[in-house]
Design a protein around this motif. Sequence first.
Motif, PDB file in Angstrom:
ATOM      1  N   ALA A 153      11.943  51.838  53.929  1.00 16.94           N
ATOM      2  CA  ALA A 153      13.151  51.109  54.910  1.00 16.94           C
ATOM      3  C   ALA A 153      13.837  52.498  55.837  1.00 16.94           C
ATOM      4  O   ALA A 153      13.265  53.576  54.750  1.00 16.94           O
ATOM      5  CB  ALA A 153      13.996  50.352  53.855  1.00 16.94           C
ATOM      6  N   TYR A 154      14.630  52.632  57.410  1.00 14.70           N
ATOM      7  CA  TYR A 154      15.141  53.660  57.299  1.00 14.70           C
ATOM      8  C   TYR A 154      15.574  54.392  57.492  1.00 14.70           C
ATOM      9  O   TYR A 154      17.477  52.800  57.072  1.00 14.70           O
ATOM     10  CB  TYR A 154      14.347  53.547  58.708  1.00 14.70           C
ATOM     11  CG  TYR A 154      13.059  53.533  59.068  1.00 14.70           C
ATOM     12  CD1 TYR A 154      12.115  55.079  59.575  1.00 14.70           C
ATOM     13  CD2 TYR A 154      11.889  52.472  59.440  1.00 14.70           C
ATOM     14  CE1 TYR A 154      11.046  55.045  60.129  1.00 14.70           C
ATOM     15  CE2 TYR A 154      10.854  52.496  59.924  1.00 14.70           C
ATOM     16  CZ  TYR A 154      10.401  53.544  60.005  1.00 14.70           C
ATOM     17  OH  TYR A 154       9.120  54.386  60.156  1.00 14.70           O
ATOM     18  N   TYR A 155      16.946  55.030  57.070  1.00 17.38           N
ATOM     19  CA  TYR A 155      18.086  55.697  56.261  1.00 17.38           C
ATOM     20  C   TYR A 155      18.136  57.151  57.470  1.00 17.38           C
ATOM     21  O   TYR A 155      17.661  57.760  57.418  1.00 17.38           O
ATOM     22  CB  TYR A 155      18.525  56.000  55.066  1.00 17.38           C
ATOM     23  CG  TYR A 155      18.132  54.569  54.511  1.00 17.38           C
ATOM     24  CD1 TYR A 155      19.477  54.063  54.530  1.00 17.38           C
ATOM     25  CD2 TYR A 155      16.585  53.777  53.650  1.00 17.38           C
ATOM     26  CE1 TYR A 155      19.444  52.353  53.916  1.00 17.38           C
ATOM     27  CE2 TYR A 155      17.134  52.732  52.903  1.00 17.38           C
ATOM     28  CZ  TYR A 155      18.620  52.296  53.715  1.00 17.38           C
ATOM     29  OH  TYR A 155      18.050  50.951  52.573  1.00 17.38           O
ATOM     30  N   ASP A 156      19.543  56.751  57.856  1.00 14.79           N
ATOM     31  CA  ASP A 156      19.848  58.491  58.241  1.00 14.79           C
ATOM     32  C   ASP A 156      20.401  59.589  56.840  1.00 14.79           C
ATOM     33  O   ASP A 156      21.283  58.825  56.163  1.00 14.79           O
ATOM     34  CB  ASP A 156      21.160  58.051  59.224  1.00 14.79           C
ATOM     35  CG  ASP A 156      21.232  58.944  59.743  1.00 14.79           C
ATOM     36  OD1 ASP A 156      20.880  60.730  59.060  1.00 14.79           O
ATOM     37  OD2 ASP A 156      21.810  59.481  61.134  1.00 14.79           O
ATOM     38  N   GLY A 157      19.743  59.913  56.521  1.00 10.52           N
ATOM     39  CA  GLY A 157      20.071  60.605  55.269  1.00 10.52           C
ATOM     40  C   GLY A 157      21.481  61.510  55.545  1.00 10.52           C
ATOM     41  O   GLY A 157      21.891  62.731  54.708  1.00 10.52           O
ATOM     42  N   ARG A 158      21.925  61.743  56.902  1.00  6.23           N
ATOM     43  CA  ARG A 158      23.379  62.707  56.546  1.00  6.23           C
ATOM     44  C   ARG A 158      24.579  61.516  56.867  1.00  6.23           C
ATOM     45  O   ARG A 158      25.752  61.812  56.523  1.00  6.23           O
ATOM     46  CB  ARG A 158      23.416  62.339  58.569  1.00  6.23           C
ATOM     47  CG  ARG A 158      22.389  64.265  59.566  1.00  6.23           C
ATOM     48  CD  ARG A 158      22.025  64.163  60.472  1.00  6.23           C
ATOM     49  NE  ARG A 158      22.485  62.880  60.440  1.00  6.23           N
ATOM     50  CZ  ARG A 158      21.792  62.741  62.481  1.00  6.23           C
ATOM     51  NH1 ARG A 158      21.406  63.715  63.002  1.00  6.23           N
ATOM     52  NH2 ARG A 158      21.856  61.657  63.165  1.00  6.23           N
ATOM     53  N   GLY A 174      24.080  51.132  52.342  1.00  9.78           N
ATOM     54  CA  GLY A 174      22.761  50.392  52.291  1.00  9.78           C
ATOM     55  C   GLY A 174      21.290  51.068  51.302  1.00  9.78           C
ATOM     56  O   GLY A 174      20.762  49.975  50.796  1.00  9.78           O
ATOM     57  N   ARG A 175      21.779  51.464  51.220  1.00  7.07           N
ATOM     58  CA  ARG A 175      20.942  52.292  50.491  1.00  7.07           C
ATOM     59  C   ARG A 175      20.854  51.777  49.320  1.00  7.07           C
ATOM     60  O   ARG A 175      19.717  52.337  48.187  1.00  7.07           O
ATOM     61  CB  ARG A 175      20.702  54.116  50.098  1.00  7.07           C
ATOM     62  CG  ARG A 175      19.966  55.002  51.576  1.00  7.07           C
ATOM     63  CD  ARG A 175      20.426  56.164  52.027  1.00  7.07           C
ATOM     64  NE  ARG A 175      18.771  56.650  51.217  1.00  7.07           N
ATOM     65  CZ  ARG A 175      18.438  57.346  50.462  1.00  7.07           C
ATOM     66  NH1 ARG A 175      19.343  58.432  51.135  1.00  7.07           N
ATOM     67  NH2 ARG A 175      16.695  57.644  49.514  1.00  7.07           N
ATOM     68  N   ASN A 176      21.769  51.611  48.277  1.00  9.43           N
ATOM     69  CA  ASN A 176      21.312  50.701  47.230  1.00  9.43           C
ATOM     70  C   ASN A 176      20.501  49.467  47.527  1.00  9.43           C
ATOM     71  O   ASN A 176      20.321  48.674  46.057  1.00  9.43           O
ATOM     72  CB  ASN A 176      23.163  50.187  46.265  1.00  9.43           C
ATOM     73  CG  ASN A 176      23.521  49.152  47.498  1.00  9.43           C
ATOM     74  OD1 ASN A 176      23.522  49.849  48.737  1.00  9.43           O
ATOM     75  ND2 ASN A 176      24.902  49.016  46.452  1.00  9.43           N
ATOM     76  N   PRO A 201      17.713  48.617  58.792  1.00  6.38           N
ATOM     77  CA  PRO A 201      17.055  49.847  58.086  1.00  6.38           C
ATOM     78  C   PRO A 201      15.094  49.366  58.216  1.00  6.38           C
ATOM     79  O   PRO A 201      14.255  50.047  58.154  1.00  6.38           O
ATOM     80  CB  PRO A 201      16.588  49.165  56.390  1.00  6.38           C
ATOM     81  CG  PRO A 201      18.767  49.602  56.624  1.00  6.38           C
ATOM     82  CD  PRO A 201      18.505  47.937  57.339  1.00  6.38           C
ATOM     83  N   ARG A 202      14.957  47.877  58.536  1.00  4.04           N
ATOM     84  CA  ARG A 202      13.611  47.829  58.583  1.00  4.04           C
ATOM     85  C   ARG A 202      13.297  47.171  59.607  1.00  4.04           C
ATOM     86  O   ARG A 202      11.505  46.940  60.277  1.00  4.04           O
ATOM     87  CB  ARG A 202      13.082  46.690  58.112  1.00  4.04           C
ATOM     88  CG  ARG A 202      12.900  47.240  56.463  1.00  4.04           C
ATOM     89  CD  ARG A 202      11.752  45.616  55.189  1.00  4.04           C
ATOM     90  NE  ARG A 202      11.241  45.142  55.956  1.00  4.04           N
ATOM     91  CZ  ARG A 202       9.777  46.275  56.136  1.00  4.04           C
ATOM     92  NH1 ARG A 202       9.700  47.129  54.847  1.00  4.04           N
ATOM     93  NH2 ARG A 202       8.781  44.991  55.776  1.00  4.04           N
ATOM     94  N   LEU A 203      13.882  47.434  60.655  1.00  8.14           N
ATOM     95  CA  LEU A 203      13.691  46.976  62.445  1.00  8.14           C
ATOM     96  C   LEU A 203      15.364  47.574  62.905  1.00  8.14           C
ATOM     97  O   LEU A 203      16.099  47.419  62.933  1.00  8.14           O
ATOM     98  CB  LEU A 203      14.363  45.888  63.057  1.00  8.14           C
ATOM     99  CG  LEU A 203      14.644  45.550  64.102  1.00  8.14           C
ATOM    100  CD1 LEU A 203      12.420  46.335  64.643  1.00  8.14           C
ATOM    101  CD2 LEU A 203      14.118  44.321  64.425  1.00  8.14           C
TER     102      LEU A 203
END
Length: 374
Positions: free
Chosen positions: A337-342, A348-350, A271-273
Amino acid sequence: MLPAAFTTRASLATVLPSSLAAVSAGANELGLPPLEHVVVIVVDGLGAASLRARAGHARTLAPLLGKATTIDAGFPTTTAAALATLTTGTTPGEHGLVGYRVRDGAGRLTNQLSGWDAAMHPDTWQRSRTVFERAADQGVRARAIGLPKFENTGFTAAVLRGAEFTGVSKLADRFAAAADIVASPGPGLTYLYVAELDQLAHARGWESPEWTAALETVDALVAGFARGLGPGRGALLTADHGVVDVPHSGHILYDTAPELLEGVAGIAGEPRLLHLYLEDGAPPEAVADRWRDSEGERSWVATRSEAIGAGWFGPSVHPEVAPRIGDVLVAARKRIAYYDGRDPQRTGRNMVGQHGSLTPEETRVPLLRFGAAG
C-alpha cells in the motif's frame, strides 16, 4: 500488459437490474425466475477468496461458492465506486464514481463517501439513474436497510436514491427488518447492507479471529433469514469488493523517491490505487514511465488513456467523467500500500485490510442465491 477489469462474465452491474427484471417477470442476465420480492444482501468486503479460505466458519455460504457463483466487482474495488455500480447497473465510466478520493469539478481532491457538497452534488455527480428509481417507474416498492448514520449522507442520496431508507444499528435487527419487509404483500426490491466485515477487515485484517467470528455471525443470520423466505421470495448475497491484508512492512513511502513526484500536483485514490493528477504541461507518459521503472514489479501503472483503453472503468467513459480519473494510475498487485511519509497524521497507516486494486482477491466476489431465487 494491463489486466482487464470488467470482463464478459457477470458483474455487480447485473445484480440489481436482474433482480428488478425478475420482479417484473422479465428476462434477465442472471436467469432469475419470476419473483414477487427480491432481497439483495451486500456484505461489504466479503471477497470470494476470503470466504473460500474460511469455509469452515461459513457452513451456509461456503458450500454455495463455486465458479458459477462468483462475479466481478469491477474496478476500482472501493465501496464508493462498487456500490454505485451495483445500484445503477452501470460502470464507473458512466456513473462517475471512479475512486475513493478523486479530483472534483472545483479542482479539489474530494472523498466520494463523505465529501458531498454543492461542487459535488449527489444528484448530478452520480450520473446514472438507480435501479430503485426504475423500480418506482414499474410500481415496485424499493427499500434500503443500512446503518442509521448513513441515512442523510450525500453518498446515500447518490447511490440509493429512489429507495425508502431504514436505519438500523444492530446487524441482527437489520436482518429482522428485512424479514418483515419481505413478508409483506406486493412486488418489492430490498437492499440490505452489512458493514461489519469490512470494518473489522480494516481494523484487524480479514485473517484475524475477529473477522472470522463476524463471518460466523453473518453466516448464521443469512441461514435464518433464508429459512424464512416464503413462496415467490428470493435473496441474493454479494459483496462490493474483497480485501487484501497488508503488513506494515508492505507500506511504500513514495515521497522517499522524489523523482516519482516530479510533475505531480496531487495524489488521490487510496493506498492500493493511486490517482496521480499532474501539473499543467507535465507529460503523463513520462510520469508513468518513472513509476514503472520504480514500481513496475509490484504494481500496474497506466496513463488515463491506457486505463480507459483497457476497460478499467467499464466499456466506455463519458467525457464528463474522464477528467475525474488520475492522469496516471498506480494499482498495487503485491501485498503493498502506498503512503506519503510526510503526512504528520500517518493517515490510513493503521489499516490492515485494504482494497482498491485489480487483484483477484479484490475483484472476485460471491453471488449466492437463496429461496425461490435459487
